[in-house]
Design an enzyme around this catalytic site. Sequence first.
Site, mmCIF file in Angstrom:
data_model
loop_
_atom_site.group_PDB
_atom_site.id
_atom_site.type_symbol
_atom_site.label_atom_id
_atom_site.label_comp_id
_atom_site.label_asym_id
_atom_site.label_seq_id
_atom_site.Cartn_x
_atom_site.Cartn_y
_atom_site.Cartn_z
ATOM 1 N N GLU A 15 0.842 -1.195 0.000
ATOM 2 C CA GLU A 15 0.000 0.000 0.000
ATOM 3 C C GLU A 15 0.881 1.250 0.000
ATOM 4 O O GLU A 15 1.864 1.345 0.738
ATOM 5 C CB GLU A 15 -0.888 -0.004 1.247
ATOM 6 C CG GLU A 15 -1.754 1.233 1.414
ATOM 7 C CD GLU A 15 -2.616 1.201 2.670
ATOM 8 O OE1 GLU A 15 -3.556 2.007 2.753
ATOM 9 O OE2 GLU A 15 -2.354 0.362 3.564
ATOM 10 N N LYS A 74 -9.033 3.108 -2.925
ATOM 11 C CA LYS A 74 -9.501 2.661 -1.617
ATOM 12 C C LYS A 74 -10.854 3.295 -1.308
ATOM 13 O O LYS A 74 -11.009 4.514 -1.342
ATOM 14 C CB LYS A 74 -8.467 3.045 -0.556
ATOM 15 C CG LYS A 74 -8.658 2.403 0.803
ATOM 16 C CD LYS A 74 -7.471 2.743 1.703
ATOM 17 C CE LYS A 74 -7.511 1.995 3.014
ATOM 18 N NZ LYS A 74 -6.313 2.268 3.844
ATOM 19 N N CYS A 114 -5.666 -2.710 2.514
ATOM 20 C CA CYS A 114 -5.612 -2.622 3.968
ATOM 21 C C CYS A 114 -6.963 -2.964 4.594
ATOM 22 O O CYS A 114 -7.535 -4.000 4.310
ATOM 23 C CB CYS A 114 -5.078 -1.249 4.381
ATOM 24 S SG CYS A 114 -4.289 -1.246 6.023
#
Length: 349
Positions: A69, A156, A190
């Site tokens: 990430e 995200k 994540c």
Amino acid sequence: MALVTTPTVNDGPLFAEVNMSSDFNAPTVRATVVQASTIFYDTPATLDKAERLLAEAASYGAQIVVFPEAFIGGYPRGSNFGVSIGNRTAKGKEDFRKYHSAAIDVPGPEVDRLAALAGKYKVYLVMGVIERDGYTLYCTVLFFGAQGRYLGKHRKLMPTALERIIWGFGDGSTIPVFETPIGKIGAAICWENKMPLLRTAMYAKGVEIYCAPTADSREVWQASMTHIALEGGCFVLSANQFCRRRDYPPPPEYVFEGTEENLTPDSVVCAGGSVIISPSGAVLAGPSYEGEALISADLDLGEIARAKFDFDVVGHYSRPEVLSLVVKDHPTNPVTFTSASTKIEDKTK
């Protein structure tokens, strides 16, 4: 299953290689996850580092390489950007300016370079970046084909906690799963991996190689990755950074709020934990917590069908007449411009 770690030249990252017995009727794909630190506030140097790691992974035969990430642009661990409720500091605004400057445009020259690298080393590349769209930043994953082509991106959906101060929210238009000769590839970033409905959307798109770039190095992360592999009947490739305090600028330029006084240059601030897990829940490589590393496993794609024989979460094990999901996969823009064209008649006729 034998685990072999081979030191690289100049005491560089380690390549943890797993040799798996393979079904000759199913293809095998060599996958590598990169565990390494960003060079913070220096995007050109980080791109150079990415190329070195990509070249090394390719030299071991990697066909797909997954980076952590925010590898390009950096994960601003420990920073609060001068924010408290009702107040923002001048230093925090300057910190954001520098962070914004280190981000990349998509498309843009850095994307072109990454595409060229994927083609040069003939790998499918999954890269975590900080994407700059005007003055909004997104935590994004970029996908590249082995022919040197940019395939697309995932933004995200839900930044976690203080991440929401600096990152925008993705929408349903960037939840891709790409069909490739080595399998169907997708990614979640994540803690959005903890969102059951997002995972279900990816399963419905047929994801087979589920990439999970992360910034979470806690041991409990391994349980989440194992669960996703079992739930989705897919391979899970989770890549995290390994960072020491010295990998970030020194204070006062960069401050780990609340912990800076307890840190030394060698203090580990992100311990990695990168891992590769099979559809049966078996750990194929990793987790690694000891430093920068290249972690690799051979993926027997026949494992996917064997896992789904028992449990296919959006197939024979689903009950759509009882439980179903609607995904709004169109872009959501704050402003839409519409133009009405007026036909002007020729009144001389």
